[in-house]
Enzyme design. Structure first.
Site, PDB file in Angstrom:
ATOM      1  N   GLY A 244       0.765  -1.244   0.000  1.00 12.54           N
ATOM      2  CA  GLY A 244       0.000   0.000   0.000  1.00 12.54           C
ATOM      3  C   GLY A 244       0.793   1.290   0.000  1.00 12.54           C
ATOM      4  N   GLU A 279       4.257  -6.536   2.143  1.00 19.86           N
ATOM      5  CA  GLU A 279       3.927  -6.945   0.768  1.00 19.86           C
ATOM      6  C   GLU A 279       3.953  -5.762  -0.193  1.00 19.86           C
ATOM      7  OE1 GLU A 279       0.007  -8.597   1.119  1.00 19.86           O
ATOM      8  OE2 GLU A 279       0.660 -10.323   2.293  1.00 19.86           O
ATOM      9  N   PRO A 280       5.057  -5.034  -0.277  1.00 19.16           N
ATOM     10  CA  PRO A 280       5.070  -3.873  -1.172  1.00 19.16           C
ATOM     11  C   PRO A 280       5.158  -4.283  -2.640  1.00 19.16           C
ATOM     12  CG  PRO A 280       7.238  -4.188  -0.194  1.00 19.16           C
ATOM     13  CD  PRO A 280       6.354  -5.253   0.389  1.00 19.16           C
ATOM     14  N   GLY A 281       4.443  -3.555  -3.470  1.00 18.78           N
ATOM     15  CA  GLY A 281       4.541  -3.790  -4.914  1.00 18.78           C
ATOM     16  C   GLY A 281       4.963  -2.494  -5.584  1.00 18.78           C
ATOM     17  N   ARG A 282       4.029  -1.527  -5.554  1.00 15.27           N
ATOM     18  CA  ARG A 282       4.211  -0.256  -6.266  1.00 15.27           C
ATOM     19  C   ARG A 282       5.505   0.466  -5.900  1.00 15.27           C
ATOM     20  NH1 ARG A 282      -0.205   2.597  -8.166  1.00 15.27           N
ATOM     21  NH2 ARG A 282      -1.528   1.452  -6.718  1.00 15.27           N
ATOM     22  N   TYR A 322      -8.470   4.242 -13.817  1.00 12.96           N
ATOM     23  CA  TYR A 322      -8.557   4.983 -12.546  1.00 12.96           C
ATOM     24  C   TYR A 322      -8.414   6.493 -12.722  1.00 12.96           C
ATOM     25  CZ  TYR A 322      -6.705   0.353 -11.194  1.00 12.96           C
ATOM     26  OH  TYR A 322      -6.465  -0.988 -11.060  1.00 12.96           O
ATOM     27  N   CYS A 350     -10.166   2.426 -30.251  1.00  7.07           N
ATOM     28  CA  CYS A 350     -11.400   3.154 -30.564  1.00  7.07           C
ATOM     29  C   CYS A 350     -12.262   3.367 -29.330  1.00  7.07           C
ATOM     30  CB  CYS A 350     -12.170   2.406 -31.637  1.00  7.07           C
ATOM     31  SG  CYS A 350     -11.190   2.274 -33.117  1.00  7.07           S
ATOM     32  N   GLU A 351     -11.746   4.103 -28.385  1.00  3.79           N
ATOM     33  CA  GLU A 351     -12.511   4.496 -27.205  1.00  3.79           C
ATOM     34  C   GLU A 351     -12.081   5.895 -26.803  1.00  3.79           C
ATOM     35  OE1 GLU A 351     -13.541   2.210 -23.956  1.00  3.79           O
ATOM     36  OE2 GLU A 351     -13.281   0.269 -24.938  1.00  3.79           O
TER      37      GLU A 351
HETATM   38  N1  LLP Z   1      -0.934  -7.206  -0.822  1.00  4.34           N
HETATM   39  C1  LLP Z   1      -2.200  -7.385  -1.252  1.00  4.34           C
HETATM   40  C2  LLP Z   1      -3.036  -8.401  -0.588  1.00  4.34           C
HETATM   41  C3  LLP Z   1      -2.701  -6.622  -2.313  1.00  4.34           C
HETATM   42  O1  LLP Z   1      -3.952  -6.812  -2.739  1.00  4.34           O
HETATM   43  C4  LLP Z   1      -1.864  -5.653  -2.939  1.00  4.34           C
HETATM   44  C5  LLP Z   1      -2.356  -4.846  -4.046  1.00  4.34           C
HETATM   45  C6  LLP Z   1      -0.550  -5.508  -2.463  1.00  4.34           C
HETATM   46  C7  LLP Z   1      -0.120  -6.296  -1.402  1.00  4.34           C
HETATM   47  C8  LLP Z   1       0.431  -4.542  -3.064  1.00  4.34           C
HETATM   48  O2  LLP Z   1       0.048  -3.235  -2.871  1.00  4.34           O
HETATM   49  P1  LLP Z   1       1.018  -2.013  -3.290  1.00  4.34           P
HETATM   50  O3  LLP Z   1       2.213  -2.035  -2.371  1.00  4.34           O
HETATM   51  O4  LLP Z   1       1.421  -2.217  -4.698  1.00  4.34           O
HETATM   52  O5  LLP Z   1       0.165  -0.815  -3.094  1.00  4.34           O
HETATM   53  N2  LLP Z   1      -3.973  -1.897 -10.204  1.00  4.34           N
HETATM   54  C9  LLP Z   1      -4.007  -0.867  -9.193  1.00  4.34           C
HETATM   55  C10 LLP Z   1      -3.444  -1.353  -7.870  1.00  4.34           C
HETATM   56  C11 LLP Z   1      -4.163  -2.547  -7.316  1.00  4.34           C
HETATM   57  C12 LLP Z   1      -3.565  -3.030  -6.024  1.00  4.34           C
HETATM   58  C13 LLP Z   1      -4.141  -4.337  -5.631  1.00  4.34           C
HETATM   59  N3  LLP Z   1      -3.567  -4.908  -4.471  1.00  4.34           N
HETATM   60  C14 LLP Z   1      -3.264   0.362  -9.703  1.00  4.34           C
HETATM   61  O6  LLP Z   1      -2.812   0.358 -10.839  1.00  4.34           O
HETATM   62  O7  LLP Z   1      -3.172   1.345  -8.991  1.00  4.34           O
END
Ligand code: LLP
Length: 424
Positions: A244, A279-282, A322, A350-351
């Site tokens: 998050g 659990e970082p992604g972004r 979004y 085409c949108e």
């Molecule tokens: N853990 C869980 C259970 C999650 O559902 C998510 C993201 C994460 C970790 C990683 O979150 P982050 O650190 O990346 O914020 N497609 C959307 C984002 C969807 C996120 C879904 N869950 C976008 O492009 O903004």
């Protein structure tokens, strides 16, 4: 420090000229900087180490949904990362990239029996369980296969957070987690089930969160729950705080500092002898990626200056889905005219919603010029589709002046081979 810089008015990512790579490979293409990816992982790792102390047991489980290319997962694995996965596909990718089950957490609201069994066989750290029916199913699968499933319940604290309503997951109106008020009951129930070993608590309240307040509220609730569970005789050894952490996409975004996040974690959980899971992604993948695209033509209509490029909403969905804003830069900075133009950058789909963003006060752009969309390393390529029968674009990993294609183009002809026309 960003590794995306102009040198003699040409944009470089690390030591790769984006004009040159565009000519050598093909546009559109996703390009990832390995050094940026590694720096981003190290930054969060070091902030947590500094505040929590190196002796604190912890696992950074990269959220594979943000970027699931096996080369990306592998580079993070080399730095000690684990993986947070939500499907058997992501689990297989993580294993393929070198991560062992003992560093993988299995999240997601809709795990199937097949997925549960495969994850059990791979000895994942824990299943993050989101409902009573899910734990019943896991208990049955585990006990009938003579396995013990380590579980944490994902708790929904009813706290709304995140950069957009579609990515806020901690509210009471979402499908996620077990309501906070039902958590103790759920743990008591799980204790009675065969094949289940309670090991943890889990939350994930949303994504692109830029202020610490919702984390603070959620962490306090989780700490209270932890204390109650311990009094109730449960053995909680893992606390999974989800992902998050937000980033700065545009100038008005003001994300909190990683150190302040680490301080908040420390304040709530630093005194416990638990393994802390993140659990970082972004915040790891986003700024490591750009989408390089070519101008097909410019078009003026009703006083709108459209720049039609060869990337479209199917390649990069965040703006259309979004309303997300990403910076767009021209690869050539040189000023070929005194005139400045505001362009709307649009794709060929085409949108009306097929808008990538805007370039304000730009030099005049011509057909064949290259531009980039910034910060697309997370939730970019993973969310692409073949809408409008467009091929899947390639992904390239650069390091210094080297580059490697880490996913080839999937052409329309290759896609056609999966379809057939029945004889009648
Ligand atoms: N853990 C869980 C259970 C999650 O559902 C998510 C993201 C994460 C970790 C990683 O979150 P982050 O650190 O990346 O914020 N497609 C959307 C984002 C969807 C996120 C879904 N869950 C976008 O492009 O903004």
């Amino acid at each position: 420090m960003s590794l995306l810089n102009y040198r003699n008015n040409i944009l470089y990512f690390e030591d790769v000229s984006l004009n040159e790579i565009a000519d050598k490979i093909v546009t559109p293409m996703y390009i990832y900087s390995q050094s940026t990816l590694e720096n981003n992982f190290n930054k969060i790792n070091e902030a947590l180490n500094k505040i929590l102390g190196k002796e604190q047991e912890k696992l950074i489980a990269f959220s594979v949904k943000s970027n699931s290319n096996i080369a990306i997962i592998n580079r993070l694995h080399n730095l000690g990362s684990g993986a947070d996965v939500v499907s058997v596909g992501e689990l297989k990718r993580s294993l393929n990239a070198g991560i062992k089950g003992n560093k993988i957490v299995f999240s997601g609201v809709g795990k199937t029996s097949e997925e549960m069994l495969f994850a059990l066989e791979m000895d994942v750290v824990q299943f993050n369980i989101e409902s009573i029916s899910e734990i019943n199913q896991l208990s049955e699968i585990a006990s009938s296969n003579n396995k013990i499933a380590p579980i944490a319940f994902r708790i929904n604290p009813d706290i709304v957070a995140g950069g957009h309503e579609k990515i806020a997951t901690g509210g009471s109106n979402t499908k996620f987690g077990i309501p906070y008020s039902e958590a103790l009951k759920a743990y008591e129930y799980a204790k009675s089930l065969p094949g289940i070993n309670i090991v943890g608590i889990d939350i994930h309240i949303g994504s692109q969160i830029t202020n610490l307040e919702p984390f603070s509220l959620a962490f306090q609730k989780i700490r209270d729950l932890y204390d109650k569970l311990i009094i109730g005789g449960h053995n909680i050894i893992n606390i999974d705080l989800g992902g998050g952490i937000g980033i700065k996409y545009i100038d008005t975004d003001e994300p909190f500092l990683l150190e302040d996040y680490a301080n908040l974690v420390n304040k709530n959980f630093g005194d416990l002898k638990c393994k802390l899971i993140f659990e970082p992604g972004r915040c790891i993948a986003a700024s490591a990626g750009i989408l390089l695209t070519k101008v097909i033509r410019d078009k003026n209509s009703y006083n709108n200056n459209f720049l039609v490029v060869d990337a479209a909403m199917n390649d990069f969905m965040r703006p259309a889905l979004y309303g997300a804003k990403h910076k767009i830069l021209s690869v050539n900075k040189d000023n070929n005219s005194d005139k400045k133009i505001d362009y709307q950058v649009v794709g060929p789909v085409c949108e009306t919603g097929d808008v990538m963003g805007e370039i304000v006060s730009s030099r005049i752009m011509n057909s064949g010029d290259y531009i980039i969309i910034k910060d697309v390393g997370a939730y970019g390529a993973v969310m692409s589709s073949n809408y409008n029968s467009r091929p899947s674009v390639p992904e390239v990993l650069i390091k210094g002046s080297n580059f490697n294609v880490i996913r080839k183009t999937i052409t329309t002809d290759e896609l056609l081979a999966f379809e057939s026309i029945p004889s009648e």
